[in-house]
Design an enzyme around this catalytic site. Structure first.
Site, PDB file in Angstrom:
ATOM      1  N   HIS A  22       0.847  -1.194   0.000  1.00 41.82           N
ATOM      2  CA  HIS A  22       0.000   0.000   0.000  1.00 41.82           C
ATOM      3  C   HIS A  22       0.882   1.243   0.000  1.00 41.82           C
ATOM      4  O   HIS A  22       2.070   1.183   0.329  1.00 41.82           O
ATOM      5  CB  HIS A  22      -0.924   0.001   1.220  1.00 41.82           C
ATOM      6  CG  HIS A  22      -2.059  -0.947   1.094  1.00 41.82           C
ATOM      7  ND1 HIS A  22      -2.655  -1.536   2.176  1.00 41.82           N
ATOM      8  CD2 HIS A  22      -2.723  -1.420   0.008  1.00 41.82           C
ATOM      9  CE1 HIS A  22      -3.638  -2.316   1.766  1.00 41.82           C
ATOM     10  NE2 HIS A  22      -3.693  -2.265   0.459  1.00 41.82           N
ATOM     11  N   THR A  48       2.251  -5.591  -8.146  1.00 46.58           N
ATOM     12  CA  THR A  48       1.226  -4.711  -8.678  1.00 46.58           C
ATOM     13  C   THR A  48       1.922  -3.521  -9.331  1.00 46.58           C
ATOM     14  O   THR A  48       3.102  -3.256  -9.086  1.00 46.58           O
ATOM     15  CB  THR A  48       0.252  -4.277  -7.566  1.00 46.58           C
ATOM     16  OG1 THR A  48       0.996  -3.829  -6.441  1.00 46.58           O
ATOM     17  CG2 THR A  48      -0.658  -5.419  -7.155  1.00 46.58           C
ATOM     18  N   THR A  50       2.299   0.076  -9.600  1.00 46.34           N
ATOM     19  CA  THR A  50       3.163   1.126  -9.070  1.00 46.34           C
ATOM     20  C   THR A  50       4.308   0.533  -8.275  1.00 46.34           C
ATOM     21  O   THR A  50       5.467   0.946  -8.419  1.00 46.34           O
ATOM     22  CB  THR A  50       2.346   2.091  -8.184  1.00 46.34           C
ATOM     23  OG1 THR A  50       1.205   2.529  -8.911  1.00 46.34           O
ATOM     24  CG2 THR A  50       3.169   3.287  -7.772  1.00 46.34           C
ATOM     25  N   THR A  51       4.010  -0.445  -7.446  1.00 49.55           N
ATOM     26  CA  THR A  51       5.047  -1.101  -6.645  1.00 49.55           C
ATOM     27  C   THR A  51       6.077  -1.742  -7.561  1.00 49.55           C
ATOM     28  O   THR A  51       7.285  -1.624  -7.330  1.00 49.55           O
ATOM     29  CB  THR A  51       4.418  -2.146  -5.700  1.00 49.55           C
ATOM     30  OG1 THR A  51       3.473  -1.491  -4.854  1.00 49.55           O
ATOM     31  CG2 THR A  51       5.466  -2.838  -4.864  1.00 49.55           C
ATOM     32  N   GLY A  69      -3.109  -1.998  -7.765  1.00 45.98           N
ATOM     33  CA  GLY A  69      -4.080  -2.664  -6.883  1.00 45.98           C
ATOM     34  C   GLY A  69      -5.512  -2.199  -7.073  1.00 45.98           C
ATOM     35  O   GLY A  69      -6.411  -3.014  -7.313  1.00 45.98           O
ATOM     36  N   ASP A  74      -4.571  -6.570  -7.401  1.00 45.61           N
ATOM     37  CA  ASP A  74      -4.702  -7.519  -6.295  1.00 45.61           C
ATOM     38  C   ASP A  74      -5.470  -8.756  -6.754  1.00 45.61           C
ATOM     39  O   ASP A  74      -5.114  -9.890  -6.422  1.00 45.61           O
ATOM     40  CB  ASP A  74      -5.433  -6.881  -5.101  1.00 45.61           C
ATOM     41  CG  ASP A  74      -4.679  -5.715  -4.504  1.00 45.61           C
ATOM     42  OD1 ASP A  74      -3.435  -5.702  -4.576  1.00 45.61           O
ATOM     43  OD2 ASP A  74      -5.338  -4.811  -3.965  1.00 45.61           O
ATOM     44  N   ASP A  94      -1.370  -1.663   4.823  1.00 46.77           N
ATOM     45  CA  ASP A  94      -1.483  -0.631   5.846  1.00 46.77           C
ATOM     46  C   ASP A  94      -2.769  -0.843   6.639  1.00 46.77           C
ATOM     47  O   ASP A  94      -3.851  -0.527   6.150  1.00 46.77           O
ATOM     48  CB  ASP A  94      -1.484   0.747   5.182  1.00 46.77           C
ATOM     49  CG  ASP A  94      -1.435   1.877   6.182  1.00 46.77           C
ATOM     50  OD1 ASP A  94      -1.585   1.618   7.396  1.00 46.77           O
ATOM     51  OD2 ASP A  94      -1.252   3.033   5.759  1.00 46.77           O
ATOM     52  N   HIS A 101     -10.168  -0.139  -2.280  1.00 49.10           N
ATOM     53  CA  HIS A 101     -10.318  -1.488  -2.841  1.00 49.10           C
ATOM     54  C   HIS A 101     -10.149  -2.554  -1.750  1.00 49.10           C
ATOM     55  O   HIS A 101      -9.676  -3.654  -2.015  1.00 49.10           O
ATOM     56  CB  HIS A 101      -9.317  -1.685  -3.983  1.00 49.10           C
ATOM     57  CG  HIS A 101      -7.879  -1.583  -3.571  1.00 49.10           C
ATOM     58  ND1 HIS A 101      -7.321  -0.428  -3.095  1.00 49.10           N
ATOM     59  CD2 HIS A 101      -6.901  -2.502  -3.553  1.00 49.10           C
ATOM     60  CE1 HIS A 101      -6.062  -0.647  -2.798  1.00 49.10           C
ATOM     61  NE2 HIS A 101      -5.778  -1.902  -3.062  1.00 49.10           N
ATOM     62  N   ASP A 104     -10.965  -6.196  -2.396  1.00 53.89           N
ATOM     63  CA  ASP A 104      -9.970  -6.880  -3.217  1.00 53.89           C
ATOM     64  C   ASP A 104      -8.787  -7.336  -2.362  1.00 53.89           C
ATOM     65  O   ASP A 104      -8.248  -8.428  -2.558  1.00 53.89           O
ATOM     66  CB  ASP A 104      -9.452  -5.967  -4.325  1.00 53.89           C
ATOM     67  CG  ASP A 104     -10.540  -5.514  -5.274  1.00 53.89           C
ATOM     68  OD1 ASP A 104     -11.596  -6.171  -5.327  1.00 53.89           O
ATOM     69  OD2 ASP A 104     -10.334  -4.492  -5.955  1.00 53.89           O
ATOM     70  N   ARG A 110      -7.234 -13.813   1.447  1.00 56.37           N
ATOM     71  CA  ARG A 110      -7.996 -15.055   1.575  1.00 56.37           C
ATOM     72  C   ARG A 110      -7.467 -16.124   0.626  1.00 56.37           C
ATOM     73  O   ARG A 110      -7.320 -17.289   1.003  1.00 56.37           O
ATOM     74  CB  ARG A 110      -9.476 -14.787   1.308  1.00 56.37           C
ATOM     75  CG  ARG A 110     -10.357 -16.000   1.468  1.00 56.37           C
ATOM     76  CD  ARG A 110     -11.845 -15.617   1.302  1.00 56.37           C
ATOM     77  NE  ARG A 110     -12.657 -16.796   1.354  1.00 56.37           N
ATOM     78  CZ  ARG A 110     -12.896 -17.604   0.324  1.00 56.37           C
ATOM     79  NH1 ARG A 110     -12.408 -17.322  -0.869  1.00 56.37           N
ATOM     80  NH2 ARG A 110     -13.636 -18.673   0.465  1.00 56.37           N
TER      81      ARG A 110
END
Length: 158
Positions: A22, A48, A50-51, A69, A74, A94, A101, A104, A110
């Site tokens: 995040h 993802t 930007t990361t 994300g 995600d 975070d 989102h 998501d 999960r």
């Protein structure tokens, strides 16, 4: 409900790691990745949007990039987990900042649990995970066999 039986899935020493962070945790993930660059180079990496761009720039390596994300990244990583194309999830999320989102994010976490993949959601766990002897060697992961569950669901659809 009885738990799904387990089957063994061999994982090679070179694993596929998905990296997510995040906004308020991106600096933490970048610092962690720089400190563990040598270990990360031994594996296939995805992230993802930007990361992934930030990690590519900082580490000087190519990373498979999914969407950002909030734009579905995600969920794309979650789908890759279901398809058994991701072996490990590093997700610096975070807990103090609401995310638009959030459903998501919850679905991604999960899927990691449902498919029994190692997951780190903070710096300490990521350190333990990347330094585990299993990270650099072959490993037989126990994966739930959902065939009976799927068969029950198919029968109830009739």
């Amino acid at each position: 409900m009885t738990p799904a039986p387990l089957r063994s899935q061999p994982l090679a020493a070179r694993k596929h790691l998905a990296l997510v962070a995040h906004d308020n945790k991106k600096a933490d993930l970048l610092n962690w990745a720089k400190a563990n660059r040598g270990a990360l180079l031994a594996h296939q990496l995805s992230a993802t949007g930007t990361t992934g761009a930030m990690l590519e720039r900082e580490l000087g390596i190519q990373i498979e990039r999914f969407q950002s994300g909030p734009l579905g990244g995600d969920q794309q990583i979650g789908a890759a987990i279901v398809d058994q194309r991701v072996d490990c999830l590093i997700f610096f999320w975070d807990p103090l900042e609401p995310q638009p989102h959030d459903p998501d994010v919850k679905a991604l976490l999960r899927m990691a649990v449902v498919w029994n993949i190692p997951m780190a959601c903070n710096l300490a766990t990521a350190d333990f995970l990347i330094s585990s002897p299993w990270m650099a060697t072959d490993y037989n992961r126990q994966v739930p066999d959902y065939a009976q569950h799927n068969q029950r669901m198919a029968q109830s659809d009739v």
